[in-house]
Design a protein around this motif. Structure first.
Motif, PDB file in Angstrom:
ATOM      1  N   TRP A 134       0.346   4.387  -0.636  1.00 12.41           N
ATOM      2  CA  TRP A 134       0.407   5.688  -1.293  1.00 12.41           C
ATOM      3  C   TRP A 134      -0.540   5.749  -2.480  1.00 12.41           C
ATOM      4  O   TRP A 134      -0.612   4.821  -3.285  1.00 12.41           O
ATOM      5  CB  TRP A 134       1.827   5.952  -1.785  1.00 12.41           C
ATOM      6  CG  TRP A 134       1.958   7.233  -2.536  1.00 12.41           C
ATOM      7  CD1 TRP A 134       1.866   7.423  -3.887  1.00 12.41           C
ATOM      8  CD2 TRP A 134       2.197   8.534  -1.968  1.00 12.41           C
ATOM      9  NE1 TRP A 134       2.039   8.745  -4.197  1.00 12.41           N
ATOM     10  CE2 TRP A 134       2.230   9.448  -3.038  1.00 12.41           C
ATOM     11  CE3 TRP A 134       2.390   8.992  -0.663  1.00 12.41           C
ATOM     12  CZ2 TRP A 134       2.447  10.814  -2.831  1.00 12.41           C
ATOM     13  CZ3 TRP A 134       2.598  10.346  -0.460  1.00 12.41           C
ATOM     14  CH2 TRP A 134       2.639  11.247  -1.545  1.00 12.41           C
ATOM     15  N   PHE A 135      -1.238   6.881  -2.628  1.00  8.17           N
ATOM     16  CA  PHE A 135      -2.059   7.173  -3.798  1.00  8.17           C
ATOM     17  C   PHE A 135      -1.623   8.493  -4.416  1.00  8.17           C
ATOM     18  O   PHE A 135      -1.613   9.526  -3.731  1.00  8.17           O
ATOM     19  CB  PHE A 135      -3.538   7.325  -3.418  1.00  8.17           C
ATOM     20  CG  PHE A 135      -4.288   6.047  -3.193  1.00  8.17           C
ATOM     21  CD1 PHE A 135      -5.028   5.457  -4.215  1.00  8.17           C
ATOM     22  CD2 PHE A 135      -4.261   5.438  -1.945  1.00  8.17           C
ATOM     23  CE1 PHE A 135      -5.735   4.280  -3.987  1.00  8.17           C
ATOM     24  CE2 PHE A 135      -4.969   4.268  -1.708  1.00  8.17           C
ATOM     25  CZ  PHE A 135      -5.707   3.681  -2.741  1.00  8.17           C
ATOM     26  N   ARG A 146      -2.123  -5.292  -8.324  1.00  6.67           N
ATOM     27  CA  ARG A 146      -2.860  -4.201  -8.972  1.00  6.67           C
ATOM     28  C   ARG A 146      -4.344  -4.521  -9.065  1.00  6.67           C
ATOM     29  O   ARG A 146      -5.107  -3.833  -9.758  1.00  6.67           O
ATOM     30  CB  ARG A 146      -2.276  -3.906 -10.352  1.00  6.67           C
ATOM     31  CG  ARG A 146      -2.128  -5.110 -11.250  1.00  6.67           C
ATOM     32  CD  ARG A 146      -1.196  -4.854 -12.425  1.00  6.67           C
ATOM     33  NE  ARG A 146      -1.726  -3.852 -13.321  1.00  6.67           N
ATOM     34  CZ  ARG A 146      -2.551  -4.122 -14.327  1.00  6.67           C
ATOM     35  NH1 ARG A 146      -2.956  -5.377 -14.542  1.00  6.67           N
ATOM     36  NH2 ARG A 146      -2.975  -3.175 -15.111  1.00  6.67           N
ATOM     37  N   TRP A 175       0.681   4.128  -7.077  1.00  7.36           N
ATOM     38  CA  TRP A 175       0.112   3.405  -5.932  1.00  7.36           C
ATOM     39  C   TRP A 175       1.136   2.368  -5.514  1.00  7.36           C
ATOM     40  O   TRP A 175       1.665   1.620  -6.352  1.00  7.36           O
ATOM     41  CB  TRP A 175      -1.201   2.702  -6.286  1.00  7.36           C
ATOM     42  CG  TRP A 175      -1.815   1.995  -5.094  1.00  7.36           C
ATOM     43  CD1 TRP A 175      -2.678   2.536  -4.183  1.00  7.36           C
ATOM     44  CD2 TRP A 175      -1.598   0.637  -4.674  1.00  7.36           C
ATOM     45  NE1 TRP A 175      -3.013   1.601  -3.224  1.00  7.36           N
ATOM     46  CE2 TRP A 175      -2.365   0.429  -3.508  1.00  7.36           C
ATOM     47  CE3 TRP A 175      -0.826  -0.421  -5.159  1.00  7.36           C
ATOM     48  CZ2 TRP A 175      -2.390  -0.791  -2.826  1.00  7.36           C
ATOM     49  CZ3 TRP A 175      -0.845  -1.636  -4.493  1.00  7.36           C
ATOM     50  CH2 TRP A 175      -1.624  -1.814  -3.330  1.00  7.36           C
ATOM     51  N   LYS A 176       1.418   2.330  -4.234  1.00  3.38           N
ATOM     52  CA  LYS A 176       2.367   1.342  -3.744  1.00  3.38           C
ATOM     53  C   LYS A 176       2.165   1.138  -2.255  1.00  3.38           C
ATOM     54  O   LYS A 176       1.590   1.982  -1.554  1.00  3.38           O
ATOM     55  CB  LYS A 176       3.817   1.756  -4.018  1.00  3.38           C
ATOM     56  CG  LYS A 176       4.277   2.966  -3.253  1.00  3.38           C
ATOM     57  CD  LYS A 176       5.764   3.184  -3.386  1.00  3.38           C
ATOM     58  CE  LYS A 176       6.187   4.063  -4.515  1.00  3.38           C
ATOM     59  NZ  LYS A 176       5.611   5.395  -4.559  1.00  3.38           N
ATOM     60  N   ALA A 196      -1.946  10.335   0.449  1.00  2.00           N
ATOM     61  CA  ALA A 196      -2.342  10.705  -0.914  1.00  2.00           C
ATOM     62  C   ALA A 196      -1.855  12.110  -1.207  1.00  2.00           C
ATOM     63  O   ALA A 196      -1.791  12.958  -0.313  1.00  2.00           O
ATOM     64  CB  ALA A 196      -3.854  10.623  -1.083  1.00  2.00           C
ATOM     65  N   ILE A 218      -4.370   2.808 -11.613  1.00  2.00           N
ATOM     66  CA  ILE A 218      -3.159   3.487 -11.155  1.00  2.00           C
ATOM     67  C   ILE A 218      -2.696   4.484 -12.212  1.00  2.00           C
ATOM     68  O   ILE A 218      -2.489   4.112 -13.367  1.00  2.00           O
ATOM     69  CB  ILE A 218      -2.046   2.470 -10.850  1.00  2.00           C
ATOM     70  CG1 ILE A 218      -2.510   1.485  -9.764  1.00  2.00           C
ATOM     71  CG2 ILE A 218      -0.761   3.169 -10.421  1.00  2.00           C
ATOM     72  CD1 ILE A 218      -1.565   0.331  -9.539  1.00  2.00           C
ATOM     73  N   SER A 273      -4.895   8.011  -9.122  1.00  2.00           N
ATOM     74  CA  SER A 273      -5.091   6.592  -8.821  1.00  2.00           C
ATOM     75  C   SER A 273      -6.331   6.445  -7.938  1.00  2.00           C
ATOM     76  O   SER A 273      -6.656   7.336  -7.155  1.00  2.00           O
ATOM     77  CB  SER A 273      -3.871   6.012  -8.102  1.00  2.00           C
ATOM     78  OG  SER A 273      -2.710   6.113  -8.908  1.00  2.00           O
ATOM     79  N   CYS A 274      -7.005   5.307  -8.065  1.00  2.00           N
ATOM     80  CA  CYS A 274      -8.235   5.094  -7.311  1.00  2.00           C
ATOM     81  C   CYS A 274      -8.622   3.621  -7.370  1.00  2.00           C
ATOM     82  O   CYS A 274      -8.033   2.844  -8.126  1.00  2.00           O
ATOM     83  CB  CYS A 274      -9.383   5.943  -7.871  1.00  2.00           C
ATOM     84  SG  CYS A 274      -9.817   5.551  -9.582  1.00  2.00           S
ATOM     85  N   CYS A 289     -10.414  10.284  -6.637  1.00  2.00           N
ATOM     86  CA  CYS A 289      -9.511   9.711  -5.644  1.00  2.00           C
ATOM     87  C   CYS A 289     -10.047   9.917  -4.231  1.00  2.00           C
ATOM     88  O   CYS A 289      -9.927   9.038  -3.375  1.00  2.00           O
ATOM     89  CB  CYS A 289      -8.114  10.330  -5.782  1.00  2.00           C
ATOM     90  SG  CYS A 289      -6.882   9.654  -4.657  1.00  2.00           S
ATOM     91  N   LEU A 332      -7.537  -1.856  -8.840  1.00  2.00           N
ATOM     92  CA  LEU A 332      -6.947  -0.520  -8.854  1.00  2.00           C
ATOM     93  C   LEU A 332      -6.879   0.069 -10.260  1.00  2.00           C
ATOM     94  O   LEU A 332      -6.644  -0.647 -11.246  1.00  2.00           O
ATOM     95  CB  LEU A 332      -5.530  -0.567  -8.296  1.00  2.00           C
ATOM     96  CG  LEU A 332      -5.401  -0.759  -6.788  1.00  2.00           C
ATOM     97  CD1 LEU A 332      -4.041  -1.318  -6.442  1.00  2.00           C
ATOM     98  CD2 LEU A 332      -5.654   0.567  -6.057  1.00  2.00           C
ATOM     99  N   GLY A 380       2.898  -3.378  -5.540  1.00  2.00           N
ATOM    100  CA  GLY A 380       2.249  -2.454  -6.460  1.00  2.00           C
ATOM    101  C   GLY A 380       2.291  -3.008  -7.864  1.00  2.00           C
ATOM    102  O   GLY A 380       2.463  -4.214  -8.071  1.00  2.00           O
TER     103      GLY A 380
END
Length: 245
Positions: A98-99, A209, A167-168, A17, A214, A103-104, A30, A212, A130
């Protein structure tokens, strides 16, 4: 004799993150997601701090005691920080998750059940995972692809499909094989460049998604977070990527 069912591939996530600036409200939002995922005992976690304020850092240290923080002040921008976080990891994760700090997970999501759902889906994906977007490919970007050592000569389509960068999930083996994110990526373009790499390899980004928010604003609407920080800094490849998404 009953047929033997092959075991599903084992998936483990390295959750990375990136936090930026003086935004303790995002650090809290997050950071709570990161804490919930970390509490499952099923992820490794590393956090990047680009010019993060004392207020934001205090929030994160309270939520994530003992987690590795990679700090940069002045900032080193998004893709170099991702490279730093990856370079310092020597665990047994199979995929990066990844964040961005905006994103949360959505409220009410069970983190363990959600993580299992992502793991199950990830086990069948060869490219990235993502939220899907498309973007027109410029002539400069086509020329850039043709000059890369990973270019396979596949015609680049008018539009490329990619997972937005907030996010991915990406296989670590693929990232290490192609040294992604590429060293000439600085602030913007990482998501689009990954889409171009996958296109050359005959792979596709896929949609996920569920649960999420994003790059979300205060109402948790995707891709509506306010722009923060700077635009692409001056460097040799800056003209390729334009403003950050």
């Amino acid at each position: 004799m009953a047929a033997v069912v092959p075991a599903a591939p084992v998936v483990k996530f390295l959750v990375l993150a990136l936090f930026y600036g003086d935004h303790p409200e995002l650090a809290l939002r997050c950071g709570r997601t990161l804490r919930a995922l970390w509490n499952t005992g099923r992820v490794d976690l590393r956090v990047g701090l680009n010019e993060v304020s004392g207020r934001s850092r205090s929030v994160l240290e309270g939520l994530l005691p003992g987690v590795h923080f990679e700090s940069a002040d002045p900032q080193v921008y998004k893709n170099p920080m991702m490279r730093r976080l990856l370079a310092g990891y020597h665990g047994d994760a199979t995929h990066m998750m990844w964040f961005d700090d905006d994103s949360c997970l959505l409220p009410g999501i069970d983190p363990a059940a959600w993580l299992q759902a992502v793991s199950t889906r990830t086990a069948t994906v060869r490219g990235s995972l993502g939220s899907l977007y498309t973007q027109d490919v410029t002539e400069d970007q086509r020329n850039w692809v043709a000059q890369q050592p990973w270019s396979t000569g596949r015609p680049v389509p008018q539009q490329v499909l990619f997972n937005t960068g907030g996010w991915k999930v990406v296989p670590l083996a693929l990232m290490r094989r192609f040294d992604w994110p590429f060293a000439d990526l600085v602030h913007a373009g990482g998501d689009l460049a990954l889409g171009l790499l996958l296109q050359q390899l005959g792979l596709e980004p896929e949609q996920f998604r569920v649960g999420l928010a994003i790059n979300a604003d205060g109402a948790l609407r995707e891709s509506n977070a306010p722009r923060r920080g700077i635009t692409e800094p001056a460097h040799a490849g800056a003209h390729l990527w334009g403003p950050p998404r």
